[in-house]
Design an enzyme around this catalytic site. Sequence first.
Site, PDB file in Angstrom:
ATOM      1  N   ALA A 201       0.826  -1.197   0.000  1.00 44.88           N
ATOM      2  CA  ALA A 201       0.000   0.000   0.000  1.00 44.88           C
ATOM      3  C   ALA A 201       0.869   1.259   0.000  1.00 44.88           C
ATOM      4  CB  ALA A 201      -0.906  -0.005   1.231  1.00 44.88           C
TER       5      ALA A 201
ATOM      6  N   CYS B  26      -3.070  -7.900   6.141  1.00 43.94           N
ATOM      7  CA  CYS B  26      -2.745  -6.534   6.578  1.00 43.94           C
ATOM      8  C   CYS B  26      -2.910  -6.398   8.099  1.00 43.94           C
ATOM      9  CB  CYS B  26      -3.628  -5.517   5.861  1.00 43.94           C
ATOM     10  SG  CYS B  26      -3.233  -3.827   6.366  1.00 43.94           S
TER      11      CYS B  26
HETATM   12  C1  LIG Z   1       4.583  -0.196   3.535  1.00 42.83           C
HETATM   13  C2  LIG Z   1       4.059  -1.597   3.329  1.00 42.83           C
HETATM   14  C3  LIG Z   1       2.825  -1.766   2.731  1.00 42.83           C
HETATM   15  C4  LIG Z   1       2.324  -3.043   2.541  1.00 42.83           C
HETATM   16  N1  LIG Z   1       1.120  -3.197   1.907  1.00 42.83           N
HETATM   17  C5  LIG Z   1       0.667  -4.440   1.635  1.00 42.83           C
HETATM   18  C6  LIG Z   1      -0.530  -4.627   0.893  1.00 42.83           C
HETATM   19  O1  LIG Z   1      -1.207  -3.672   0.480  1.00 42.83           O
HETATM   20  N2  LIG Z   1      -0.912  -5.908   0.634  1.00 42.83           N
HETATM   21  C7  LIG Z   1      -0.180  -6.989   1.056  1.00 42.83           C
HETATM   22  O2  LIG Z   1      -0.537  -8.126   0.776  1.00 42.83           O
HETATM   23  N3  LIG Z   1       0.942  -6.822   1.758  1.00 42.83           N
HETATM   24  C8  LIG Z   1       1.378  -5.586   2.046  1.00 42.83           C
HETATM   25  N4  LIG Z   1       2.543  -5.439   2.739  1.00 42.83           N
HETATM   26  C9  LIG Z   1       3.265  -6.635   3.216  1.00 42.83           C
HETATM   27  C10 LIG Z   1       4.257  -7.139   2.171  1.00 42.83           C
HETATM   28  O3  LIG Z   1       3.571  -7.497   0.980  1.00 42.83           O
HETATM   29  C11 LIG Z   1       5.004  -8.363   2.681  1.00 42.83           C
HETATM   30  O4  LIG Z   1       4.097  -9.387   2.950  1.00 42.83           O
HETATM   31  C12 LIG Z   1       5.810  -8.096   3.938  1.00 42.83           C
HETATM   32  O5  LIG Z   1       6.451  -6.850   3.878  1.00 42.83           O
HETATM   33  C13 LIG Z   1       6.858  -9.201   4.141  1.00 42.83           C
HETATM   34  O6  LIG Z   1       7.641  -9.373   3.006  1.00 42.83           O
HETATM   35  P1  LIG Z   1       9.092  -8.669   2.834  1.00 42.83           P
HETATM   36  O7  LIG Z   1       9.926  -9.121   3.986  1.00 42.83           O
HETATM   37  O8  LIG Z   1       9.578  -9.158   1.488  1.00 42.83           O
HETATM   38  O9  LIG Z   1       8.849  -7.189   2.881  1.00 42.83           O
HETATM   39  C14 LIG Z   1       3.059  -4.167   2.956  1.00 42.83           C
HETATM   40  C15 LIG Z   1       4.307  -3.980   3.557  1.00 42.83           C
HETATM   41  C16 LIG Z   1       4.799  -2.725   3.742  1.00 42.83           C
HETATM   42  C17 LIG Z   1       6.155  -2.561   4.405  1.00 42.83           C
END
Ligand SMILES: Cc1cc2nc3c(=O)[nH]c(=O)nc-3n(C[C@H](O)[C@H](O)[C@H](O)COP(=O)(O)O)c2cc1C
Length: 309
Positions: free
Chosen positions: A2, A88
């Site tokens: 998001a 979320c």
């Molecule tokens: C600022 C931000 C916004 C996010 N918005 C969403 C979202 O809209 N939908 C979603 O499925 N995950 C969202 N996530 C979670 C990420 O998709 C992901 O699941 C999470 O950050 C873990 O993965 P990573 O370690 O690769 O970041 C968001 C994460 C962050 C940091």
Amino acid sequence: MAGITDWPFRLRCQECGADELVTEMVSAMGLLQAPSDSRAYQHLLAFHERERNLTIQLFGHQPDIMAGAAARVSLLPQYKGIDLNFGCPAPKVTGSGSGSALMKNLARSEQIIRAVRKATAKPLSVKMRIGWDSNHINAVDFAKMCEAAGADSLCVHGRTRQQQYAGRADWGVIAQVKQAVSIPVIANGDVFTPQNVQVLLNQTGADGIAVGRGALGNPWLFGQIKQVLRGEEPSTPSAEEILKTALSHLQDMVSFKGEHWALIEMRKHFAWYLKGTHGAAATRAQINTIDSLDKLLAILEQHFDKLEA
Ligand SMILES: Cc1cc2nc3c(=O)[nH]c(=O)nc-3n(C[C@H](O)[C@H](O)[C@H](O)COP(=O)(O)O)c2cc1C
């Protein structure tokens, strides 16, 4: 993500090697109620014709509303599939029983998936966490429910809602989910370097990986992951390449949101692109006060010229 994964950012990820793209989460209720000229929803649904394999993510807590929104977006050819957000952690989302709050309510989650399944023939995926908190890790039961209710694939973020984004993602629970279902499982959480992808895949047996924060200012991670999986050395982008990508990102943002908003929106992206480069803090401070595109371009070029020198 998001506030981040709009089309200018998604396009950079695709150009650097991402195979699948997902929109920011979109409120099912908001989508159904928004007037057709709503700027906010036009922006959330905006896409670029060069994007491929784009999935739209919906969030909400009412089965009929989720199904209505799914039926609506199913008519839009730009979306290959629909993803349901059960992950979320934000209080304003979980407070109404949406996002990760649904992991506490299997019956409601099942109704949502079944209703959406009926409403769309497009591939349907579920984004989930491993549970609400460390005392309620129910990813395996939740995943089995999703499969039985008609989901075509799962993406599992290996954290509880309580963890938000802190601590380490538990790849072990993702492995248990993979063992428990026969639909594809995408592993998510803590991929920041191409090297730890092989470990993640080995530990989980997952069918793919999803990258979030690791791609901020670093869309090259996708290509590097592919290189490592092919047994090659990952290539590091030159200062010139980083600048070129940041400028294409900026240019797309200007055509998407206009100069004024692009300058504001791009501040965070530039902070990420500059991260770790010499003099980043000073350049970032300048960028955060800039009010014209020309001045911004001059500052960026100066920063990257110095790096190359
Ligand atoms: C600022 C931000 C916004 C996010 N918005 C969403 C979202 O809209 N939908 C979603 O499925 N995950 C969202 N996530 C979670 C990420 O998709 C992901 O699941 C999470 O950050 C873990 O993965 P990573 O370690 O690769 O970041 C968001 C994460 C962050 C940091």
